[in-house]
Design a protein around this motif. Structure first.
Motif, PDB file in Angstrom:
ATOM      1  N   TYR A 192       1.450  -7.734  13.097  1.00  0.00           N
ATOM      2  CA  TYR A 192       1.950  -9.143  13.856  1.00  0.00           C
ATOM      3  C   TYR A 192       3.051  -9.294  12.963  1.00  0.00           C
ATOM      4  CZ  TYR A 192      -2.376  -9.518  16.338  1.00  0.00           C
ATOM      5  OH  TYR A 192      -3.579  -9.214  17.119  1.00  0.00           O
TER       6      TYR A 192
ATOM      7  N   TYR B 121       3.083 -18.589  13.985  1.00  0.00           N
ATOM      8  CA  TYR B 121       2.678 -18.617  12.367  1.00  0.00           C
ATOM      9  C   TYR B 121       2.148 -19.825  11.948  1.00  0.00           C
ATOM     10  CZ  TYR B 121       4.523 -14.018  12.558  1.00  0.00           C
ATOM     11  OH  TYR B 121       5.014 -12.537  12.728  1.00  0.00           O
TER      12      TYR B 121
ATOM     13  N   THR C  57      -4.053 -14.393  15.189  1.00  0.00           N
ATOM     14  CA  THR C  57      -3.759 -14.375  14.003  1.00  0.00           C
ATOM     15  C   THR C  57      -4.283 -15.594  13.104  1.00  0.00           C
ATOM     16  OG1 THR C  57      -1.785 -15.881  14.397  1.00  0.00           O
ATOM     17  CG2 THR C  57      -1.418 -13.445  14.505  1.00  0.00           C
TER      18      THR C  57
ATOM     19  N   HIS D  20      -7.609 -14.464  12.415  1.00  0.00           N
ATOM     20  CA  HIS D  20      -7.658 -13.182  10.987  1.00  0.00           C
ATOM     21  C   HIS D  20      -7.271 -13.953   9.701  1.00  0.00           C
ATOM     22  CE1 HIS D  20      -5.260 -10.602   8.547  1.00  0.00           C
ATOM     23  NE2 HIS D  20      -5.961  -9.499   9.389  1.00  0.00           N
TER      24      HIS D  20
ATOM     25  N   ASN E  86       1.227 -18.489   4.423  1.00  0.00           N
ATOM     26  CA  ASN E  86       1.641 -18.582   5.846  1.00  0.00           C
ATOM     27  C   ASN E  86       2.937 -19.460   5.974  1.00  0.00           C
ATOM     28  OD1 ASN E  86      -0.537 -16.764   6.882  1.00  0.00           O
ATOM     29  ND2 ASN E  86      -1.869 -18.622   6.886  1.00  0.00           N
TER      30      ASN E  86
ATOM     31  N   CYS F  29      -5.805  -4.236  17.315  1.00  0.00           N
ATOM     32  CA  CYS F  29      -5.761  -5.577  16.394  1.00  0.00           C
ATOM     33  C   CYS F  29      -6.945  -6.327  17.047  1.00  0.00           C
ATOM     34  CB  CYS F  29      -4.695  -6.269  16.630  1.00  0.00           C
ATOM     35  SG  CYS F  29      -3.253  -5.445  15.961  1.00  0.00           S
TER      36      CYS F  29
ATOM     37  N   TRP G 155      -2.473  -7.799  10.267  1.00  0.00           N
ATOM     38  CA  TRP G 155      -1.546  -8.986   9.758  1.00  0.00           C
ATOM     39  C   TRP G 155      -0.177  -8.305   9.768  1.00  0.00           C
ATOM     40  CZ3 TRP G 155      -0.769 -13.807  10.215  1.00  0.00           C
ATOM     41  CH2 TRP G 155       0.093 -14.436   9.367  1.00  0.00           C
TER      42      TRP G 155
ATOM     43  N   THR H 274      -1.461 -20.194  12.344  1.00  0.00           N
ATOM     44  CA  THR H 274      -2.475 -19.341  11.554  1.00  0.00           C
ATOM     45  C   THR H 274      -2.788 -20.358  10.177  1.00  0.00           C
ATOM     46  OG1 THR H 274      -0.316 -18.716  10.148  1.00  0.00           O
ATOM     47  CG2 THR H 274      -0.939 -17.295  12.011  1.00  0.00           C
TER      48      THR H 274
END
Length: 285
Positions: free
Chosen positions: A107, A134, A198, A201, A5, A265, A104, A137
């Motif tokens: 996104y 991000y 996310t 996720h 990430n 999603c 993923w 994440t």
């Protein structure tokens, strides 16, 4: 998992700037070249744990301390792929990666287009919102690895603790359903809501990888993981095609296309139950 990430954070901070000042071709060349630089360090630094000179005896003992709680194929070397595909666990892992990895990739690839279509944000203006999104994440990746220990410390077996954590995580992406209804307030609303989605996720993804080592001996873990990663790539291809078709169909109303994709999603997450003989996937809707 969170290490990957970091690239997702660095990309919006660097690629738009490179494309603006040096051209979009340079963005591909420079970012691609960095990958080859890392490859050099990989070959120089990576060794098997038992061959790694920088590893202390206590660290090596810790790495090799895992017990194989659930072993399906024989604990031998070089288990053929066809043999692995004969197990329900392999097929279920394949399906799980196919269904979730595509989310993923959606996104990663389509959020800049969403911000442009909905809010007119493009070019270098997307750098900060995407970098913040991000960055969230990474919290999910690390937190997802920690969460099962909460249940383990309460007395659950590692396997059971992981399953309970994955079930709880599976419901969090539902917040993405609020993206468009509340998106008129500010573009930061979808950025933060999608960031939460996310993050969950990646927390879920961090845990699904560990299920392979629960179900298979060490000699088969790499092969089964590779099969799952291939499935995730196929899922990524599929969701890109679907999103492209939807944006073509709703080219006069792109909000409708994104609404459909956000619903997919938000709901495309599952709780997973594993044991020594089977893996059952049930959807958390």
């Amino acid at each position: 998992n969170s290490g990957a990430n970091i690239g997702a954070v660095l990309a919006p901070l660097s690629v738009p700037w490179i494309a603006k000042h040096l051209g979009w071709e340079a963005a591909f060349i420079i970012i691609g070249a960095i990958g080859f630089l890392w490859l050099i360090f990989w070959f120089m630094l990576y060794e098997k744990p038992e061959e790694q000179k920088r590893l202390s005896p206590s660290e090596l003992a810790y790495i090799q301390s895992d017990k194989e709680e659930t072993v399906t194929p024989a604990s031998g070397e070089n288990t053929p792929w066809l043999t692995l595909l004969g197990f329900n666990q392999t097929r279920s892992f394949f399906i799980g990666k196919f269904l979730t990895d595509g989310v993923w990739w959606f996104y990663l690839f389509w959020l800049p287009g969403f911000l442009k279509d909905q809010y007119g944000i493009e070019g270098t203006a997307v750098m900060i919102p995407l970098a913040i999104l991000y960055s969230m994440t990474m919290i999910g990746s690390v937190g997802g690895g920690w969460f099962p220990t909460y249940f383990i410390n309460k007395g659950y077996k590692p396997y059971d603790g992981r399953m309970k954590a994955m079930l709880a995580i599976a419901f969090i992406p539902l917040v993405v359903l609020l993206t468009l209804p509340f998106g008129s307030i500010s573009y930061w609303v979808p950025v933060l809501l999608i960031g939460i989605g996310t993050s969950a996720h990646q927390a879920w993804s961090a845990n699904i990888f560990t299920t392979v080592s629960d179900m298979f001996p060490k000699s088969a873990v790499g092969s089964v993981t590779g099969i799952g990663v291939m499935a995730g790539g196929l899922g990524g291809v599929s969701i890109q095609l679907l999103t492209g078709k939807l944006t073509d169909v709703y080219k006069d109303n792109p909000q409708q296309a994104y609404l459909i994709m956000f619903i997919i999603c938000a709901l495309d997450r599952k709780s997973t139950r594993l044991n020594s003989s089977h893996l059952v996937i049930s959807y958390a809707v």
